[in-house]
Scaffold this active site. Structure first.
Site, PDB file in Angstrom:
ATOM      1  N   ARG A  29       0.785  -1.236   0.000  1.00  0.00           N
ATOM      2  CA  ARG A  29       0.000   0.000   0.000  1.00  0.00           C
ATOM      3  C   ARG A  29       0.815   1.282   0.000  1.00  0.00           C
ATOM      4  O   ARG A  29       0.268   2.353  -0.269  1.00  0.00           O
ATOM      5  CB  ARG A  29      -0.954   0.006   1.212  1.00  0.00           C
ATOM      6  CG  ARG A  29      -2.157  -0.887   1.008  1.00  0.00           C
ATOM      7  CD  ARG A  29      -2.900  -1.107   2.306  1.00  0.00           C
ATOM      8  NE  ARG A  29      -2.090  -1.910   3.196  1.00  0.00           N
ATOM      9  CZ  ARG A  29      -2.487  -2.368   4.384  1.00  0.00           C
ATOM     10  NH1 ARG A  29      -3.670  -2.057   4.849  1.00  0.00           N
ATOM     11  NH2 ARG A  29      -1.691  -3.118   5.114  1.00  0.00           N
ATOM     12  N   ARG A  38      -5.109  -2.527  -6.732  1.00  0.00           N
ATOM     13  CA  ARG A  38      -5.965  -3.126  -5.702  1.00  0.00           C
ATOM     14  C   ARG A  38      -7.396  -2.602  -5.858  1.00  0.00           C
ATOM     15  O   ARG A  38      -8.361  -3.367  -5.729  1.00  0.00           O
ATOM     16  CB  ARG A  38      -5.407  -2.773  -4.329  1.00  0.00           C
ATOM     17  CG  ARG A  38      -6.108  -3.433  -3.160  1.00  0.00           C
ATOM     18  CD  ARG A  38      -5.444  -2.903  -1.899  1.00  0.00           C
ATOM     19  NE  ARG A  38      -5.905  -3.495  -0.677  1.00  0.00           N
ATOM     20  CZ  ARG A  38      -7.026  -3.172  -0.054  1.00  0.00           C
ATOM     21  NH1 ARG A  38      -7.849  -2.298  -0.588  1.00  0.00           N
ATOM     22  NH2 ARG A  38      -7.336  -3.747   1.092  1.00  0.00           N
ATOM     23  N   ASP A  75      -1.061 -14.493   0.021  1.00  0.00           N
ATOM     24  CA  ASP A  75      -1.054 -14.315   1.476  1.00  0.00           C
ATOM     25  C   ASP A  75      -0.943 -15.669   2.150  1.00  0.00           C
ATOM     26  O   ASP A  75      -1.415 -16.681   1.615  1.00  0.00           O
ATOM     27  CB  ASP A  75      -2.325 -13.604   1.947  1.00  0.00           C
ATOM     28  CG  ASP A  75      -2.144 -13.055   3.358  1.00  0.00           C
ATOM     29  OD1 ASP A  75      -1.583 -11.952   3.500  1.00  0.00           O
ATOM     30  OD2 ASP A  75      -2.525 -13.752   4.317  1.00  0.00           O
TER      31      ASP A  75
HETATM   32  C1  LIG Z   1       1.083 -12.751   9.296  1.00  0.00           C
HETATM   33  C2  LIG Z   1       1.111 -12.660   7.777  1.00  0.00           C
HETATM   34  C3  LIG Z   1      -0.010 -12.413   6.928  1.00  0.00           C
HETATM   35  N1  LIG Z   1       0.460 -12.410   5.647  1.00  0.00           N
HETATM   36  C4  LIG Z   1       1.803 -12.635   5.632  1.00  0.00           C
HETATM   37  C5  LIG Z   1       2.220 -12.839   6.954  1.00  0.00           C
HETATM   38  C6  LIG Z   1       3.622 -13.207   7.390  1.00  0.00           C
HETATM   39  C7  LIG Z   1       4.576 -12.077   7.301  1.00  0.00           C
HETATM   40  C8  LIG Z   1       4.321 -10.964   8.259  1.00  0.00           C
HETATM   41  O1  LIG Z   1       4.454 -11.184   9.457  1.00  0.00           O
HETATM   42  O2  LIG Z   1       4.024  -9.858   7.781  1.00  0.00           O
HETATM   43  C9  LIG Z   1       2.694 -12.761   4.473  1.00  0.00           C
HETATM   44  C10 LIG Z   1       2.427 -11.966   3.277  1.00  0.00           C
HETATM   45  N2  LIG Z   1       1.398 -11.105   3.011  1.00  0.00           N
HETATM   46  C11 LIG Z   1       1.559 -10.581   1.768  1.00  0.00           C
HETATM   47  C12 LIG Z   1       2.700 -11.180   1.172  1.00  0.00           C
HETATM   48  C13 LIG Z   1       3.101 -10.948  -0.270  1.00  0.00           C
HETATM   49  C14 LIG Z   1       4.503 -10.875  -0.549  1.00  0.00           C
HETATM   50  C15 LIG Z   1       5.228  -9.648  -0.025  1.00  0.00           C
HETATM   51  O3  LIG Z   1       5.064  -8.564  -0.621  1.00  0.00           O
HETATM   52  O4  LIG Z   1       6.029  -9.791   0.925  1.00  0.00           O
HETATM   53  C16 LIG Z   1       3.275 -12.009   2.131  1.00  0.00           C
HETATM   54  C17 LIG Z   1       4.551 -12.835   2.061  1.00  0.00           C
HETATM   55  C18 LIG Z   1       0.691  -9.599   1.122  1.00  0.00           C
HETATM   56  C19 LIG Z   1      -0.238  -8.811   1.956  1.00  0.00           C
HETATM   57  N3  LIG Z   1      -1.048  -9.267   2.974  1.00  0.00           N
HETATM   58  C20 LIG Z   1      -1.827  -8.252   3.434  1.00  0.00           C
HETATM   59  C21 LIG Z   1      -1.515  -7.075   2.700  1.00  0.00           C
HETATM   60  C22 LIG Z   1      -2.229  -5.733   2.838  1.00  0.00           C
HETATM   61  C23 LIG Z   1      -3.510  -5.897   2.097  1.00  0.00           C
HETATM   62  C24 LIG Z   1      -4.108  -4.638   1.549  1.00  0.00           C
HETATM   63  O5  LIG Z   1      -3.797  -4.285   0.397  1.00  0.00           O
HETATM   64  O6  LIG Z   1      -4.951  -4.065   2.258  1.00  0.00           O
HETATM   65  C25 LIG Z   1      -0.538  -7.420   1.762  1.00  0.00           C
HETATM   66  C26 LIG Z   1       0.083  -6.543   0.706  1.00  0.00           C
HETATM   67  C27 LIG Z   1      -2.880  -8.375   4.477  1.00  0.00           C
HETATM   68  C28 LIG Z   1      -2.574  -9.196   5.676  1.00  0.00           C
HETATM   69  N4  LIG Z   1      -2.139 -10.502   5.661  1.00  0.00           N
HETATM   70  C29 LIG Z   1      -1.926 -10.912   6.955  1.00  0.00           C
HETATM   71  C30 LIG Z   1      -2.265  -9.867   7.822  1.00  0.00           C
HETATM   72  C31 LIG Z   1      -2.133  -9.916   9.332  1.00  0.00           C
HETATM   73  C32 LIG Z   1      -2.698  -8.816   7.027  1.00  0.00           C
HETATM   74  C33 LIG Z   1      -3.348  -7.531   7.493  1.00  0.00           C
HETATM   75  C34 LIG Z   1      -2.348  -6.556   7.984  1.00  0.00           C
HETATM   76  C35 LIG Z   1      -2.271  -5.418   7.016  1.00  0.00           C
HETATM   77  O7  LIG Z   1      -3.336  -4.893   6.644  1.00  0.00           O
HETATM   78  O8  LIG Z   1      -1.133  -5.042   6.652  1.00  0.00           O
HETATM   79  C36 LIG Z   1      -1.432 -12.244   7.324  1.00  0.00           C
END
Ligand SMILES: Cc1c2[nH]c(c1CCC(=O)O)Cc1[nH]c(c(CCC(=O)O)c1C)Cc1[nH]c(c(CCC(=O)O)c1C)Cc1[nH]c(c(C)c1CCC(=O)O)C2
Length: 344
Positions: A29, A38, A75
């Site tokens: 973002r 998105r 994700d």
């Molecule tokens: C715990 C976890 C998740 N997802 C992930 C983890 C482990 C790594 C870490 O600790 O950050 C891993 C993840 N999530 C995402 C990726 C894609 C690859 C990358 O760019 O690294 C990867 C490798 C995209 C994402 N996953 C998420 C986003 C944001 C989504 C959006 O566009 O609103 C992205 C780009 C959403 C997500 N997904 C998850 C959460 C808790 C959230 C919400 C938090 C937030 O809003 O930032 C679960």
């Protein structure tokens, strides 16, 4: 044959004058072009399952910055969804899932081999990327580690202390272990399919490993990671694996040897000097600039970036942040970090 891509060289143990660089959540973002795509997809999960748009957002930070690696856009919570859990994201709060606290809820889940119908679009994204990335860019696939995914599946959401998962572990050990085993099997199946589709490296994200203490760390962070890596290495001996037992502290020591990981990713709760002395002695490390510098920038960013490069200079190193970049980061600070790494 010796690898020619910088990330693969580091993963093979080569020490390079300039470390290769990529960034956790590099498609995200903080980038206006990500926010536009998105919006076109509608919501985050629709973006994950739209192979064309997921390919597009994966490529955006490669075009803008020329990172040495691209990470598949998806994700870690797609695996529980593919096993049959309900999954949705609440704007401004994060993920929500149906919970697993009873045997009957576990019994309703699908088997590890039944993931592919749901996850087929992700494999298509991997194939698209394998054929469209620049020849010098390494494609990284990923999955969540069983413990981290289990914490979300059991609680039905993110939790500050992973309390519900710890409670199930103490109160119903057979059910907890059944969840862990199903996730371990599913992760092997899922990562195998990503490798078959063209992922050159895979990374296992154990974001909540730090809340496992003592024997629990061995049983639920080390052991499942070891089982996943052993299974993958039988089929794909040449595919390097990065493990990220975040906030593992002393648990980082020996993690390469205990699990068979080719690289251990380090968060920023430990100093790069400490990690060089205690972890890089065992193999390649990835990390570990604090992601807050992507918000604050300036001389502190430059100084700390140089300090990370300097600390890890004597061994194999992939430069990265200690955790994902946050939405309030300034894209110009990312460029400043990259320029500093490549000039350091
Ligand atoms: C715990 C976890 C998740 N997802 C992930 C983890 C482990 C790594 C870490 O600790 O950050 C891993 C993840 N999530 C995402 C990726 C894609 C690859 C990358 O760019 O690294 C990867 C490798 C995209 C994402 N996953 C998420 C986003 C944001 C989504 C959006 O566009 O609103 C992205 C780009 C959403 C997500 N997904 C998850 C959460 C808790 C959230 C919400 C938090 C937030 O809003 O930032 C679960």
């Amino acid at each position: 044959m010796a690898p020619t891509k910088t990330i693969l060289k580091a993963l093979a143990g080569e020490v390079q004058d300039t470390p290769p660089i990529w960034m956790m959540r590099q498609a995200g973002r903080y980038l206006p072009e990500y926010r536009a795509t998105r919006a076109e997809a509608g919501d985050f999960l629709s973006l994950c399952y739209n192979s064309d748009l997921a390919t597009e957002v994966t490529l955006q930070p490669i075009r803008r910055y020329g990172f040495d690696a691209a990470i598949l856009f998806a994700d870690i919570l797609l695996v529980p969804q593919a096993l049959g859990a309900d999954l949705w994201f609440v704007t401004g709060e994060g993920p929500r899932l149906s919970t697993i606290t009873q045997q009957s809820e576990f019994d309703a889940l699908k088997g590890a081999d039944d993931l592919h119908d749901t996850l087929a679009p992700v494999y298509q994204t991997v194939r698209n990327l394998a054929s469209s990335l620049p020849s010098e860019t390494t494609l990284i696939g990923f999955a969540g580690a069983p413990w981290t995914v289990a914490t979300y599946m059991i609680a039905g959401r993110g939790t500050p202390d992973q309390g519900p998962a710890h409670a199930l572990k103490e109160e119903n050990r057979p059910l907890f272990e059944a969840v862990m085993n199903r996730l371990t099997d599913a992760t092997i199946v899922y990562l195998s399919a990503q490798i078959e589709s063209g992922a050159e490296v895979v990374k296992i994200f154990d974001s909540w490993a730090g809340s496992l203490k003592g024997q629990d760390f061995e049983d639920f962070a080390v052991a499942p990671t070891k089982r996943i890596i052993e299974s993958l290495k039988v089929k794909y001996p040449n595919t390097p694996i990065i493990a990220f037992p975040r906030e593992g502290g002393d648990g980082y020591i020996g993690f390469h040897e205990k699990t068979g990981a080719d690289c251990v990713a380090i968060d920023n709760s430990v100093s790069p000097e400490w990690a060089a002395e205690h972890v890089q002695v065992s193999g390649c490390v990835q990390g570990n600039l604090a992601s807050s510098h992507m918000v604050t920038g300036g001389e502190d960013l430059v100084r700390e970036t140089k300090a990370v490069v300097e600390a890890f200079r004597k061994g194999p190193h992939i430069f990265n942040l200690g955790h994902g970049i946050t939405p309030d980061a300034d894209p110009a600070n990312v460029q400043l970090m990259i320029d500093t790494v490549r000039e350091a």
